[in-house]
Design an enzyme around this catalytic site. Structure first.
Site, short mmCIF file in Angstrom:
data_model
loop_
_atom_site.label_atom_id
_atom_site.label_comp_id
_atom_site.label_asym_id
_atom_site.label_seq_id
_atom_site.Cartn_x
_atom_site.Cartn_y
_atom_site.Cartn_z
N GLU A 510 -3.80 -8.10 2.09
CA GLU A 510 -3.86 -6.93 1.20
C GLU A 510 -5.25 -6.76 0.61
OE1 GLU A 510 -1.67 -4.73 1.29
OE2 GLU A 510 -0.24 -5.96 2.41
N HIS A 516 -11.72 -2.54 2.30
CA HIS A 516 -11.89 -1.28 3.03
C HIS A 516 -12.01 -0.12 2.03
CE1 HIS A 516 -10.30 1.05 6.86
NE2 HIS A 516 -11.58 1.26 6.64
ZN ZN Z 1 -1.60 -4.00 5.83
#
Ligand code: ZN
Length: 751
Positions: A510, A516
């Protein structure tokens, strides 16, 4: 598979930002978009961005009763903004049309992001009721915009003039996405074609609903019924009692009923000692929806496949997969099929090898039969226990949650990207278990805010996910405000909060999504961070799992909570060896399902029209898998076509999308190999990955992105090695026929 970004939040974002709208049904937009002369004035908490740092939501000021009126007002404002774009007397330009669309609906975005965060992580009856009421209205609202012909005329005018315009690549991408999404929804069709699409959509809606109802009924009717409890030998007393109770509930008092689960394999099979009972239960499962009669779905699914092929043809596409994959990395069914076919030789060989191992186990116990699918997990479980059993209680003392987060997850992010983290106590949270951190970039500047919500509770749905309260955008001047939600069992008061290795992995996963999001460097929020293709978005998060077992990181966080000793290397090796066990089956059944999905949706209308009868459906399914060399009799697909709800139970669903899990895993494993080949946990490697992938959002071609990162196109071999399908067994066959395999990677433990 792994945890996923919350789908409903993705929809919420899509609803709020027009240029990321999802496929809607083609329907009339004439009854919506009230023409307003001016944009209504917003009121209430969501009218303006939050005044807290980073525009973090101020939960002290939001009441449950605020959402419904806020949604209604925000939609009215959004509609008025759209109306203003449509009626702009000036000629359409990139700014007055595309950017205006992108920046419309900001209040709706603010309401939706907070609302869907809470309905996922901390819901209650009031929020559930608002969701049930607003869900259809939000989707009508979004359809009305995507399908607005006047709006499309303006978008098209800008798009048609694109060669003459000077645009940044990100501008060009925004224009292309906005245009393509409207085209995908039907904007370019003639009125006659629109009527045909409408008719097909309405048939698809009926047929897929019928499919899902039949599968549900078939699954209920397929339950195993036995009269003699001796047939259930091996099950626990409470499982047998539950079977007796289900017998009473089903009007079969005195009998024992075992309900079917959705998948081909059934969870109670490994414990059943009676081989004939195992076979009966398995046969009930695999033939639940193909026995003729009212619950047989085969002609229905053939019709669904044919209608989809016909709909695709109206859009000028050769097949349904090509139609739905327009915004995916893989782009077309051939790329996805070629990719999966590369795995088949190694997979089939592994399936045969595993069957041999299970047959040995059967012989050792005095059995005189060959392993069948209904025996598989019973004997696999015995081999696993003998060779790979991991005692969770021996592992967990090394994984104290705060140490995993701060000395593991954050430590890896520091070594790779130079990030640092400071816990804060001034920001309001939606539940006392949530903690917040400021994330600092390598140069000391503030990068964003991280919310960590780790524990299970009744108000939280299952699984784990990441999303944003605030999206990064240079246009808005916003920095990312990101949350990770997990479902880790909470320790009793006063006990140390220890977590399983699976949970450790999920924490790294996660946070990979979070990175990202934090490294997003986009002008437009709708292209920012994790706003990427369905077959790409799980890739960076999986890559981040590499560091969970990387020795330098492990040494820093995996310390016994009492003794301070670092976790023994053998324990980690055991965990990793166990991950490679039984992959011929576990991975094989998923690959087979993904292949079936793609084969059904790569049919031209003519090919699809030739498959009508139940027998033709069976033959197509068998041929699709067998011609590739898979051992279908040993390892049937995870879902057979006749009960493959993911792809046939809604008008689009995950059709032509089941391969995405495998595809992102390929990108992930190949990228891990790149890191390990290039020195592992270094700032240079982290900065390179950040520059080429993590900071790019959805602004460029994904193959180009991967090429910029790895210097080559993605390769399937590292995934097969990681799954233990090639490279570590002399009997395993190579994955591809083009030359010798690259040297075996040393796995996630390489230093
Ligand atoms: Zn994921």
């Amino acid at each position: 598979m792994k945890a996923h970004i919350l789908a409903t939040t993705a929809i919420a974002f899509a609803l709020a930002g027009c240029s990321t709208m999802q496929e809607g049904n083609v329907q009339s937009a004439s009854d919506s978009s009230p023409a307003a002369a001016a944009v209504p004035e917003a009121t209430g908490y969501f009218a303006q961005p939050s005044t807290l740092p980073f525009h973090a939501p101020d939960f002290t000021k939001i009441q449950d009763s605020d959402y419904k009126p806020a949604f209604e007002q925000a939609m009215a404002i959004h509609s008025a903004e759209i109306e203003a774009i449509k009626t702009n007397p000036e000629a359409p330009t990139f700014e007055n049309t595309i950017v205006a669309l992108e920046t419309s609906g900001q209040m709706l975005n603010r309401v939706a992001t907070v609302f869907f965060a809470l309905t996922g992580a901390n819901t209650n009856d009031t929020l559930d009721a608002v969701q049930a009421e607003m869900g259809p209205k939000l989707s009508q609202h979004s359809d009305a915009i995507t399908l607005d012909p006047v709006l499309f005329e303006r978008v098209k005018a800008v798009y048609d003039n694109r060669a003459a315009m000077s645009m940044t690549p990100e501008d060009a991408k925004l224009l292309e996405e906005t245009y393509e999404q409207m085209v995908h929804a039907g904007a370019l069709l003639t009125p006659a074609q629109k009527e045909q699409v409408k008719a097909i959509n309405s048939s698809l809606s009926e047929l897929t609903t019928e499919f899902s109802q039949k599968v549900r009924e078939a699954t209920v009717a397929g339950a195993l019924v036995v009269e003699d409890p001796a047939e259930l030998a091996g099950l626990s007393q409470s499982e047998i009692e539950a079977a007796a109770k289900l017998g009473v509930e089903r009007g079969l008092p005195g009998k024992y009923v075992i309900a079917l689960q959705n998948t081909t394999q059934q969870p109670l099979l490994p414990d059943m000692e009676n081989r004939a009972t195992r076979e009966k239960l398995f046969m009930n499962s695999v033939h639940r929806a193909d026995r003729g009669g009212a619950n047989d779905t085969r002609t229905l699914l053939a019709e669904i496949a044919e209608l989809r092929a016909k709909k695709a043809a109206l859009f000028g596409q050769p097949d349904w997969a090509s139609y739905v994959m327009y915004d995916r990395m893989a782009e077309n069914p051939k790329t996805a099929l070629d990719f999966m076919q590369q795995m088949v030789p190694a997979l089939a060989a592994t399936q045969r090898r595993e069957a041999g191992m299970l047959n040995e186990q059967i012989r050792a116990e005095g059995g005189d039969f060959e392993v069948q699918p209904w025996d598989w997990y019973r004997y696999a479980e015995k081999v696993r226990k003998a060779k790979y059993d991991i005692d969770e209680n021996a592992v967990k003392p090394y994984f104290e949650i705060t140490s995993v987060l701060e000395n593991g997850v954050f430590y890896a992010a520091n070594k790779l990207y130079g990030l640092s983290f400071k816990k804060r106590t001034d920001l309001p949270v939606y539940h006392p278990d949530v903690t917040t951190y400021t994330v600092y970039d390598a140069d000391g500047s503030e990068l964003g805010i991280f919310y960590f919500d780790p524990y299970q509770r009744p108000s939280k749905r299952g699984g784990a996910w990441m999303s944003n309260f605030v999206e990064q955008s240079h246009l808005y001047g916003t920095k990312p405000v990101i949350y990770n939600v997990l479902n880790i069992p909470k320790a009793a008061e006063g006990e140390p909060q220890l977590v399983s290795f699976d949970n450790v992995n999920t924490m790294f996963h996660e946070f990979g999504h979070a990175l990202h999001g934090f490294f997003a460097d986009q002008k437009y929020a709708s292209l920012s961070g994790t706003a990427t293709a369905r077959d790409f978005v799980e890739y960076p998060s999986q890559v981040n799992e590499l560091w969970a077992t990387y020795p330098e990181v492990l040494r820093n966080y995996a310390k016994h909570y009492q003794t301070g000793a670092t976790i023994p290397a053998e324990l980690i090796q055991k965990i990793e060896a166990a991950a490679k066990f039984n992959q011929g089956y576990d991975f094989g059944e998923v690959v087979e399902a993904a292949l079936l999905d793609m084969k059904w949706h790569a049919l031209t209308p003519q090919q699809a029209a030739a498959i009508d009868t139940p027998e033709e459906v069976d033959a197509f399914e068998r041929q699709s898998l067998e011609e590739l060399g898979l051992e279908v009799d040993l390892v049937p697909p995870r879902y057979r076509s006749s009960y493959f709800n993911h792809i046939f139970s809604s008008p689009a669903g995950y059709s032509a999308g089941y391969y995405s899990y495998l595809w992102t895993e390929m990108l992930d494993r190949d990228s891990r190999k790149w890191f390990l080949d290039n020195g592992g946990l270094t700032r240079a490697n982290g900065d390179h990955y950040r520059k080429t992938v993590l900071s790019r959002g959805g602004t460029m071609n994904y193959f180009e992105m991967f090429q910029n990162f790895a210097g080559r196109q993605p390769d399937v071999t590292p995934m097969l090695e990681a799954r233990g399908l090639v490279g570590n067994d002399p009997t395993a066959e190579p994955a591809t026929s083009d030359g010798p395999l690259p040297p075996e990677t040393t796995g996630d433990n390489a230093d």
